[in-house]
Motif scaffolding. Sequence first.
Motif, PDB file in Angstrom:
ATOM      1  N   GLY A 147      90.957  37.618  66.353  1.00  0.00           N
ATOM      2  CA  GLY A 147      89.535  37.515  66.066  1.00  0.00           C
ATOM      3  C   GLY A 147      89.315  37.152  64.609  1.00  0.00           C
ATOM      4  O   GLY A 147      90.037  37.630  63.730  1.00  0.00           O
ATOM      5  N   LEU A 148      88.320  36.282  64.353  1.00  0.00           N
ATOM      6  CA  LEU A 148      88.063  35.837  62.979  1.00  0.00           C
ATOM      7  C   LEU A 148      86.625  35.355  62.868  1.00  0.00           C
ATOM      8  O   LEU A 148      86.143  34.616  63.728  1.00  0.00           O
ATOM      9  N   HIS A 149      85.941  35.796  61.817  1.00  0.00           N
ATOM     10  CA  HIS A 149      84.585  35.316  61.542  1.00  0.00           C
ATOM     11  C   HIS A 149      84.467  34.945  60.070  1.00  0.00           C
ATOM     12  O   HIS A 149      85.066  35.597  59.202  1.00  0.00           O
ATOM     13  N   GLU A 150      83.671  33.909  59.789  1.00  0.00           N
ATOM     14  CA  GLU A 150      83.358  33.497  58.430  1.00  0.00           C
ATOM     15  C   GLU A 150      81.829  33.444  58.306  1.00  0.00           C
ATOM     16  O   GLU A 150      81.232  32.372  58.344  1.00  0.00           O
ATOM     17  N   PRO A 151      81.184  34.591  58.150  1.00  0.00           N
ATOM     18  CA  PRO A 151      79.714  34.632  58.163  1.00  0.00           C
ATOM     19  C   PRO A 151      79.108  34.135  56.853  1.00  0.00           C
ATOM     20  O   PRO A 151      79.697  34.244  55.777  1.00  0.00           O
ATOM     21  N   SER A 152      77.897  33.593  56.956  1.00  0.00           N
ATOM     22  CA  SER A 152      77.123  33.213  55.766  1.00  0.00           C
ATOM     23  C   SER A 152      75.681  33.649  55.992  1.00  0.00           C
ATOM     24  O   SER A 152      75.273  33.973  57.105  1.00  0.00           O
ATOM     25  N   PHE A 153      74.901  33.652  54.921  1.00  0.00           N
ATOM     26  CA  PHE A 153      73.496  34.027  55.030  1.00  0.00           C
ATOM     27  C   PHE A 153      72.697  32.940  55.729  1.00  0.00           C
ATOM     28  O   PHE A 153      73.015  31.748  55.640  1.00  0.00           O
ATOM     29  N   GLU A 154      71.649  33.352  56.418  1.00  0.00           N
ATOM     30  CA  GLU A 154      70.673  32.409  56.937  1.00  0.00           C
ATOM     31  C   GLU A 154      69.839  31.885  55.771  1.00  0.00           C
ATOM     32  O   GLU A 154      69.498  32.625  54.853  1.00  0.00           O
ATOM     33  N   LYS A 155      69.501  30.613  55.812  1.00  0.00           N
ATOM     34  CA  LYS A 155      68.693  30.043  54.743  1.00  0.00           C
ATOM     35  C   LYS A 155      67.291  30.646  54.801  1.00  0.00           C
ATOM     36  O   LYS A 155      66.690  30.745  55.863  1.00  0.00           O
ATOM     37  N   ASP A 156      66.769  31.055  53.630  1.00  0.00           N
ATOM     38  CA  ASP A 156      65.433  31.629  53.595  1.00  0.00           C
ATOM     39  C   ASP A 156      64.537  30.816  52.659  1.00  0.00           C
ATOM     40  O   ASP A 156      64.954  29.816  52.077  1.00  0.00           O
ATOM     41  N   ASP A 157      63.301  31.278  52.509  1.00  0.00           N
ATOM     42  CA  ASP A 157      62.310  30.518  51.741  1.00  0.00           C
ATOM     43  C   ASP A 157      62.660  30.414  50.262  1.00  0.00           C
ATOM     44  O   ASP A 157      62.170  29.518  49.569  1.00  0.00           O
ATOM     45  N   GLN A 158      63.482  31.337  49.762  1.00  0.00           N
ATOM     46  CA  GLN A 158      63.837  31.336  48.352  1.00  0.00           C
ATOM     47  C   GLN A 158      65.134  30.572  48.067  1.00  0.00           C
ATOM     48  O   GLN A 158      65.508  30.408  46.909  1.00  0.00           O
ATOM     49  N   ALA A 159      65.810  30.106  49.118  1.00  0.00           N
ATOM     50  CA  ALA A 159      67.131  29.491  48.942  1.00  0.00           C
ATOM     51  C   ALA A 159      67.084  28.261  48.046  1.00  0.00           C
ATOM     52  O   ALA A 159      68.067  27.946  47.369  1.00  0.00           O
ATOM     53  N   ASN A 160      65.975  27.540  48.023  1.00  0.00           N
ATOM     54  CA  ASN A 160      65.897  26.330  47.204  1.00  0.00           C
ATOM     55  C   ASN A 160      65.809  26.635  45.713  1.00  0.00           C
ATOM     56  O   ASN A 160      65.945  25.739  44.883  1.00  0.00           O
ATOM     57  N   ASN A 161      65.570  27.890  45.368  1.00  0.00           N
ATOM     58  CA  ASN A 161      65.379  28.252  43.968  1.00  0.00           C
ATOM     59  C   ASN A 161      66.578  28.960  43.343  1.00  0.00           C
ATOM     60  O   ASN A 161      66.525  29.356  42.190  1.00  0.00           O
ATOM     61  N   ARG A 162      67.648  29.140  44.090  1.00  0.00           N
ATOM     62  CA  ARG A 162      68.781  29.890  43.574  1.00  0.00           C
ATOM     63  C   ARG A 162      70.050  29.507  44.341  1.00  0.00           C
ATOM     64  O   ARG A 162      69.989  28.883  45.403  1.00  0.00           O
ATOM     65  N   PHE A 163      71.188  29.925  43.808  1.00  0.00           N
ATOM     66  CA  PHE A 163      72.423  29.819  44.579  1.00  0.00           C
ATOM     67  C   PHE A 163      72.430  30.915  45.633  1.00  0.00           C
ATOM     68  O   PHE A 163      72.160  32.074  45.335  1.00  0.00           O
ATOM     69  N   ASP A 164      72.703  30.560  46.863  1.00  0.00           N
ATOM     70  CA  ASP A 164      72.881  31.544  47.905  1.00  0.00           C
ATOM     71  C   ASP A 164      74.041  31.087  48.782  1.00  0.00           C
ATOM     72  O   ASP A 164      74.353  29.893  48.838  1.00  0.00           O
TER      73      ASP A 164
ATOM     74  N   GLU B  44      67.499  18.100  42.161  1.00  0.00           N
ATOM     75  CA  GLU B  44      67.172  16.753  41.700  1.00  0.00           C
ATOM     76  C   GLU B  44      65.895  16.253  42.375  1.00  0.00           C
ATOM     77  O   GLU B  44      65.557  16.666  43.492  1.00  0.00           O
ATOM     78  N   ASP B  45      65.206  15.412  41.662  1.00  0.00           N
ATOM     79  CA  ASP B  45      64.014  14.757  42.195  1.00  0.00           C
ATOM     80  C   ASP B  45      64.458  13.444  42.812  1.00  0.00           C
ATOM     81  O   ASP B  45      64.778  12.477  42.121  1.00  0.00           O
ATOM     82  N   ARG B  46      64.494  13.380  44.140  1.00  0.00           N
ATOM     83  CA  ARG B  46      64.980  12.198  44.843  1.00  0.00           C
ATOM     84  C   ARG B  46      63.795  11.507  45.504  1.00  0.00           C
ATOM     85  O   ARG B  46      63.334  11.921  46.567  1.00  0.00           O
ATOM     86  N   ASN B  47      63.295  10.466  44.830  1.00  0.00           N
ATOM     87  CA  ASN B  47      62.171   9.692  45.359  1.00  0.00           C
ATOM     88  C   ASN B  47      60.963  10.572  45.681  1.00  0.00           C
ATOM     89  O   ASN B  47      60.325  10.453  46.731  1.00  0.00           O
ATOM     90  N   GLY B  48      60.679  11.494  44.740  1.00  0.00           N
ATOM     91  CA  GLY B  48      59.499  12.332  44.909  1.00  0.00           C
ATOM     92  C   GLY B  48      59.718  13.587  45.716  1.00  0.00           C
ATOM     93  O   GLY B  48      58.780  14.349  45.947  1.00  0.00           O
ATOM     94  N   GLU B  49      60.952  13.828  46.151  1.00  0.00           N
ATOM     95  CA  GLU B  49      61.265  15.045  46.901  1.00  0.00           C
ATOM     96  C   GLU B  49      62.314  15.838  46.125  1.00  0.00           C
ATOM     97  O   GLU B  49      63.328  15.286  45.691  1.00  0.00           O
ATOM     98  N   ILE B  50      62.076  17.150  45.927  1.00  0.00           N
ATOM     99  CA  ILE B  50      63.018  18.005  45.234  1.00  0.00           C
ATOM    100  C   ILE B  50      64.123  18.415  46.219  1.00  0.00           C
ATOM    101  O   ILE B  50      63.846  19.064  47.239  1.00  0.00           O
ATOM    102  N   VAL B  51      65.343  18.006  45.920  1.00  0.00           N
ATOM    103  CA  VAL B  51      66.501  18.291  46.778  1.00  0.00           C
ATOM    104  C   VAL B  51      67.446  19.223  46.021  1.00  0.00           C
ATOM    105  O   VAL B  51      67.762  18.979  44.851  1.00  0.00           O
ATOM    106  N   THR B  52      67.869  20.295  46.664  1.00  0.00           N
ATOM    107  CA  THR B  52      68.798  21.237  46.042  1.00  0.00           C
ATOM    108  C   THR B  52      70.135  21.223  46.781  1.00  0.00           C
ATOM    109  O   THR B  52      70.209  20.869  47.966  1.00  0.00           O
ATOM    110  N   ARG B  53      71.154  21.626  46.051  1.00  0.00           N
ATOM    111  CA  ARG B  53      72.499  21.638  46.642  1.00  0.00           C
ATOM    112  C   ARG B  53      73.310  22.753  45.985  1.00  0.00           C
ATOM    113  O   ARG B  53      73.298  22.910  44.761  1.00  0.00           O
ATOM    114  N   ASN B  54      74.010  23.528  46.792  1.00  0.00           N
ATOM    115  CA  ASN B  54      74.934  24.544  46.306  1.00  0.00           C
ATOM    116  C   ASN B  54      76.371  24.069  46.492  1.00  0.00           C
ATOM    117  O   ASN B  54      76.696  23.419  47.492  1.00  0.00           O
TER     118      ASN B  54
END
Length: 257
Positions: free
Chosen positions: A225-242, A167-177
């Motif tokens: 022991g338990l882990h719930e890993p996720s990806f580190e945010k990268d430069d392309q994250a704003n353009n796709r679901f990750d 979404e364009d929020r006051n001139g800034e493109i904001v993404t959300r997954n």
Amino acid sequence: MTDDSQSRWDEIAAFWDDYMGEHSNRFHREIIRPKTEELLEVKEGQMLLDIACGNGNFSRRLADLGAEVVAFDYSPNMIERAKLRSTNYTNRIDYQVVDATNYQSLLTLGTEKYDGAVANMALMDIADITFLTKALSQLLKKSGIFVFSIPHPCFQTPTTRKIHESEDRNGEIVTRNSIQISTYLTPEPSQTIGIKGQPVPHLLFHRPLAYYMNLFFSSGFVLDGLHEPSFEKDDQANNRFDWYDIPPAVIFRFRKM
């Protein structure tokens, strides 16, 4: 449904092996392998069991870390592929064709023989894991551990919808997954495409977290022991679901008491 599941994996074995290659994909390299190795704490000379080993990527990694490995899969084609990729490991890895739903076959692998066992993204492909759980209580030494990863049942169910919004929020493109699910508690099978282009879908067996925990608790294991890993945010994250800040997998360590 074991026979159907096995025949599908035999059919897609070559495709998966070619795709995964020697170093597997980003999901395994960044999500599964680091935390699995952390929980396994592999030591030189340990005897480890690699369950549903596929083309042997992680079996070879365990051997490189100093372990003696017995690795099995119910797909003969997968085991043949694993052997072809492991010609330099014949003295460190013993590959076998074994069905993880067959209790007696599992016991032939050796009782109280293993310091640890691992199953990377595999238990959700097995139609019935009760016999494997029961067998592990016999195969592992006292205080032996079992580390396994599965798609996170809370976020990856057969009904999951992955949503990427912008979404364009006051001139800034904001993404959300976000994730939308409509079922969770009911165990159910489904067909799935793990890798785009695979010849046929394979079977996936969804089970809620409590199913896994209660099954292992009832077989004399404790969760430590338990882990719930996720990806580190990268430069392309704003353009796709990750899978950023939403864990696509969960990794357990159960210990035999």
